[in-house]
Design an enzyme around this catalytic site. Structure first.
Site, short mmCIF file in Angstrom:
data_model
loop_
_atom_site.label_atom_id
_atom_site.label_comp_id
_atom_site.label_asym_id
_atom_site.label_seq_id
_atom_site.Cartn_x
_atom_site.Cartn_y
_atom_site.Cartn_z
N HIS A 1 -13.83 -39.06 45.39
CA HIS A 1 -12.61 -38.97 46.21
C HIS A 1 -12.29 -37.51 46.50
CE1 HIS A 1 -8.38 -39.96 47.38
NE2 HIS A 1 -8.17 -38.76 46.86
N GLU A 2 -12.35 -36.65 45.49
CA GLU A 2 -12.01 -35.25 45.69
C GLU A 2 -13.04 -34.54 46.56
OE1 GLU A 2 -9.16 -34.28 45.01
OE2 GLU A 2 -8.61 -36.03 43.80
N GLU B 1 -5.42 -39.67 52.54
CA GLU B 1 -5.70 -40.29 51.25
C GLU B 1 -6.50 -41.58 51.43
OE1 GLU B 1 -5.25 -39.26 48.12
OE2 GLU B 1 -4.58 -37.37 48.99
N HIS C 1 -12.31 -35.16 50.16
CA HIS C 1 -11.31 -34.25 50.73
C HIS C 1 -11.98 -32.95 51.18
CE1 HIS C 1 -7.62 -36.41 50.23
NE2 HIS C 1 -7.74 -36.53 48.92
#
Length: 287
Positions: free
Chosen positions: A129-130, A206, A133
């Site tokens: 997930h990070e 997100e 980003h």
């Protein structure tokens, strides 16, 4: 579609900034607004990475370092991204965030509480997930959005105090035949509109990072389980070392509250909706 939606929201924020500058100060106000946006975006672009890495963070050489480093190295190679700087924050509340203006200048930080709470599959989902980003340039996008929103709020504040002490609204009505009324509405409504656009953009990113991270790993179940744990523990364990400016970048908002009306003013979508979106997606593993 996600890129177009993000671009559209940034364009709306920029147009709002120009409209506010024009309504408040005419042609001069418009030029000032554009100047503020350019200068603040430049400062934000070059300073974002250093300002958000907390002083309390330690480099990867810690007891849990090898496990975290191995996951990051494997996923970075899979996503064809440079290895970001890796930090462990001595914080019991489980959380993680990424920062950096581009993949070449990126950092990922996780708390000690997250490392102790997550199994390998869940940790992989959080790191993916990070990294999403970073890959999607979300940190730069959110920095620009926050900068433009701050410029709008700043201009509105200047105009408000000018109206209070200088009879601004009356003079504008006399000079422009009702233009002062539009300026007054801008003073009070534009900051709220900018905030809502910024929050909607943050929530959109997100959802996108959840989806991209799940595709990076090849399945959404580790991230789903991680989000469930993070939501439960962050409602009970207070966060002490993550600053308010950094909290918007965390995978879940520190001291995460309930949904309902409060979720409209949150930088994060409700966890239930994020988990439901992950459960409904069809994942084709990346090659």
């Amino acid at each position: 579609m996600k890129i177009l939606r993000t671009g559209f929201l940034l364009v709306l924020l920029s147009v709002l900034l120009v409209v506010v500058g024009g309504a408040i100060g005419g042609q001069s106000g418009l030029k000032i607004a554009l100047g503020i946006a350019v200068v603040m975006n430049g400062i934000s672009y070059f300073s974002r990475t250093r300002s958000l890495c907390p002083p309390a963070a330690r480099n990867r050489f810690s007891r849990a370092g090898p496990r975290l480093y191995d996951v990051m190295e494997r996923l970075s190679a899979k996503a064809r991204l440079p290895m970001p700087r890796l930090y462990v924050i001595p914080e019991p509340a489980p959380n993680a965030f990424a920062t950096g203006r581009n993949p070449m200048h990126a950092s990922v930080a996780v708390t000690q509480g997250l490392l102790e709470l997550m199994n390998d599959e869940e940790l992989e989902g959080v790191i993916a997930h990070e990294l999403s980003h970073v890959r999607n340039y979300d940190i730069l996008t959110s920095s620009i959005a926050a900068t433009i929103a701050a410029a709008i709020t700043y201009l509105a504040s200047i105009a408000k105090w000018g109206m209070i002490f200088g009879g601004y609204g009356r003079d504008r009505d006399d000079d422009r035949g009702g233009g002062g009324l539009a300026a007054i509405l801008m003073i009070f409504l534009a900051p709220f509109a900018a905030m809502m656009l910024q929050l909607f953009l943050s929530q959109t990113r997100e959802y996108s990072a959840d989806e991209t991270g799940a595709r990076m790993v090849g399945q959404p179940y580790g991230l789903i389980s991680a989000l469930q744990k993070l939501g439960a523990y962050n409602q009970r364990i207070p966060t002490t070392s993550v600053s308010p400016s950094t909290s918007a970048l965390c995978i879940v908002k520190p001291l995460f509250g309930g949904g309902g009306l409060s979720s409209l003013f949150s930088t994060h979508p409700p966890l239930e909706k994020r988990i439901q979106a992950l459960r409904e997606m069809t994942v084709t593993p990346q090659r």
